[in-house]
Design an enzyme around this catalytic site. Sequence first.
Site, mmCIF file in Angstrom:
data_model
loop_
_atom_site.group_PDB
_atom_site.id
_atom_site.type_symbol
_atom_site.label_atom_id
_atom_site.label_comp_id
_atom_site.label_asym_id
_atom_site.label_seq_id
_atom_site.Cartn_x
_atom_site.Cartn_y
_atom_site.Cartn_z
ATOM 1 N N ASP A 1 77.831 151.991 64.596
ATOM 2 C CA ASP A 1 76.784 152.821 65.178
ATOM 3 C C ASP A 1 76.496 152.375 66.610
ATOM 4 O O ASP A 1 76.233 151.195 66.880
ATOM 5 C CB ASP A 1 75.513 152.708 64.318
ATOM 6 C CG ASP A 1 74.399 153.636 64.781
ATOM 7 O OD1 ASP A 1 74.551 154.287 65.832
ATOM 8 O OD2 ASP A 1 73.375 153.709 64.087
ATOM 9 N N SER B 1 66.812 155.750 64.415
ATOM 10 C CA SER B 1 67.119 155.952 65.829
ATOM 11 C C SER B 1 65.877 155.687 66.690
ATOM 12 O O SER B 1 65.254 154.630 66.571
ATOM 13 C CB SER B 1 67.677 157.365 66.040
ATOM 14 O OG SER B 1 68.232 157.526 67.314
ATOM 15 N N HIS C 1 76.311 157.040 63.724
ATOM 16 C CA HIS C 1 74.849 157.022 63.803
ATOM 17 C C HIS C 1 74.200 158.012 62.840
ATOM 18 O O HIS C 1 72.992 157.946 62.606
ATOM 19 C CB HIS C 1 74.417 157.341 65.238
ATOM 20 C CG HIS C 1 72.955 157.208 65.489
ATOM 21 N ND1 HIS C 1 72.273 156.021 65.298
ATOM 22 C CD2 HIS C 1 72.029 158.111 65.902
ATOM 23 C CE1 HIS C 1 70.997 156.190 65.600
ATOM 24 N NE2 HIS C 1 70.817 157.448 65.960
#
Length: 575
Positions: free
Chosen positions: A446, A382, A539
Amino acid sequence: MASSTGIQGDDFRYLIVRPDKGGIWDVLKYSLRGDIECGSKFLESSDQGVVGGEAADHRWIILVSIVARRIIHFLGKPMELTGYGVDFFLNLLSQNGSLFGLFYNLLRGDIVIPKRGTETFISTIGHLDERMDLYQAKNLVGDLHNSSPGEGIKNVELDDRATMDLCMMASKLAYENAEVVRNVVVHHWKQLMTLKSACLQRMQMHFVDFYDCWDGPFLFNGALIPFVIGNHFIDYQKKKSTQVFLLCDKPKDATVILISFRGTEPFDADDWSTDFDYSWYEIPNLGKLHMGFLEALGVGNREDTASFHYHLQKRSTKHSYPEAAEVESSNEGPHSERSAGIDKKGIPPEMVEMSAYYVVREKLKTLFEEHKNAKYIVTGHSLGGALAILFPIVLVLHDETNLLQKLLGVYTFGQPRVGNKQLGRFMEAHLNHPVPKYFRVVYCNDLVPRLPYDDKTFLYKHFGVCLYYNSCFIEQKMDEEPNKNYFGITHMVPEHIIAIWELIRSLTMGYTRGPEYKEGWFSIFLRVLGLSMPGIAAHCSVNYVNSVRLGKSDMPTAGPAIVFALTFSLVCNSV
């Protein structure tokens, strides 16, 4: 000022979006009519042409950014309190065995109260995926047993499954506190490194250090004054929000050093606001970079934009820190370099500890003095992935040739875009030769890798090799993941159908793939919530760990039901 990278020291441009400035009518007038006077109330730029030109062309995206960040800011305190409560509740359950164990201990008066900052207090991300041990591949163990006694340690290959798993697990581990990180590295990761080492040696993964850094380096003339150097006041951001840890494959004569940046924390409003920030900083001949990510790395602060100018160009080492500061302040103008500089000979210890970039860079130099033959990998999930690729970008800007030569690779997971197409072309020249060194791992739908937007009205572009995994963990190597902007109408139905399939899959993984792939109640609960926004659940780190460990490049042998699910997934992902 020119450097060997071909980057000039002048004509740096920027755009800052300030959602706390201006009113709703100013935002609407600018969005609907392109009113520059209204736009100037919440947009700050290096020149008026940016607000009336480039920014005006992207004003609808700016509107989305402002709305999203205002909502996040409004929810900031509730998010923080919710995160605090969720973390405590999950640890309360786990440390007492279960919900029934909690009631039993309560009746006995022997309840275990979690303590933050200890090696037993696990983050929300850690509770979503409780696996801590590294990937144990049968072929890896077999290869090592078949190696000759005199071969020594095999070369680390970036495309092998164990290396990818080490990077992903380190990216996941970066969400934990320092004591958890130390405990996992020292006690849980020892066995694999013994297997990967030379047959006649016994190795132990070595934990180097954990750093908790400030978001943005320092300012002159600030209101808060932690310390003073010379005649200058130094001000840091109010919150430490960038974490990074380092480890080696062994304490002496290490072969690999790994750097892992922490990603977006699920209940941290500042992290999410950074992901939705449209602000950028442009460097001549290199391109535009995401300003929020630069701040998180510690190489600039939007409250003093000249700090970016100073930290994102090669600096002379002939001045000490106070002397360099005097040189900068003596040239003040409308966009002068008023910020403090950092150079090789004059880095105050307090500043090294505050900036993630500088603390990692200086620690690397120290480690290479101890481990002459080592190379390093940078990784993150991320937001951590964005920081992982920005780190070598800044090394290139600073002409850190020795460090760049020792870069083994960059592995990111669910990483957002960090800059424009020009930046990608510039960095590919440094990261693609003699072999590709930058790999972006993207799981299915995602949402985060699809942000910030990449279309005809936007400027952010991915670069590097994309390793894309669909919902059946089939790996494809490509330049860009499918559905690169996520919110397309044609993809809405397939995204939700795949989210349902992923929920069903999570209930059966423990039976079809083995007990280590069984998902807990918290992960399944998140998948249920994620049916409304599939990109959020996709995610989660559990999907990336499974992709790395179960990923296949070829069609697997399977029964009719699995083949049907696989075919359906491939069709949906290609829509």
